[in-house]
Design a protein around this motif. Structure first.
Motif: not given
Length: 212
Positions: A1-5, A8
């Motif tokens: 799952m791509k991390k949110t801003t 990060l």
């Protein structure tokens, strides 16, 4: 799952705090440093530090876990190619030198640290001890090792080396007031240690002293 801003940014802030704490501990000492000092060095608010590390003890422990782990990993990567004890001692000195101010604080303050932090310090010494023993065995098998050292127990050989290095670091104001104890004396420590455990050298030295 791509991390949110946001995730990060949170990770970046945490990494910056660990680096800032490392720098502050290295320059001021671990016991003398405050969370406010670390917040200032990282360029964040005092409260931000506590969002990531609820107590100073937890911050200290995580800094030691991170950087003791880094030193141990550097030692591991370098030690696997060492064939002689001399090579390993040079590698060990070089590894510590890259973190000398921080490592020196650990030498001086480790008994005052919270248990989690001390566990990280103990883990680092265990890792170095393991590679020391592995290289020593290779040295003995391939070259016969240092003459006379086989009669000394491994624990004594390792503790004598660490004691010598830590003594110089703990008294850096005497040996290198301008800083850089290991840069200035590292090669001397290696040479002295190898002579110290050299049976023939010890015997000859003793004979010379008796003759005088």
């Amino acid at each position: 799952m791509k991390k949110t801003t946001r995730q990060l940014q949170k990770e970046e802030t945490r990494t910056a705090l660990l680096q800032a704490a490392y720098d502050v501990f290295s320059s001021q000492g671990i016991q003398a440093s405050r969370m406010a000092d670390i917040a200032k060095a990282a360029g964040v608010s005092h409260g931000t530090v506590f969002l990531h590390f609820p107590t100073q003890e937890r911050l200290v422990a995580e800094v030691l876990e991170a950087y003791c782990g880094e030193i141990a990993q550097d030692t591991h990567l370098s030690a696997v190619s060492c064939r002689t004890l001399r090579e390993f001692l040079d590698v060990h000195i070089a590894g510590i030198s890259r973190h000398e101010p921080f490592y020196t604080r650990l030498v001086i303050e480790n008994r005052l640290l919270p248990q989690e932090a001390r566990d990280a310090w103990t883990g680092l010494q265990s890792a170095v001890s393991f590679h020391f023993s592995q290289v020593l065995e290779r040295d003995r098998a391939e070259t016969g090792g240092v003459e006379g050292e086989a009669e000394l127990p491994l624990s004594l050989l390792f503790n004598t080396w660490m004691g010598l290095v830590h003594y110089y670091l703990g008294n850096g104001d005497l040996f290198a007031p301008e800083g850089g104890v290991l840069r200035r004396h590292g090669q001397t420590l290696t040479e002295h240690y190898l002579k110290l455990i050299h049976k023939k050298e010890l015997i000859c030295h003793g004979v010379a002293e008796n003759a005088n």
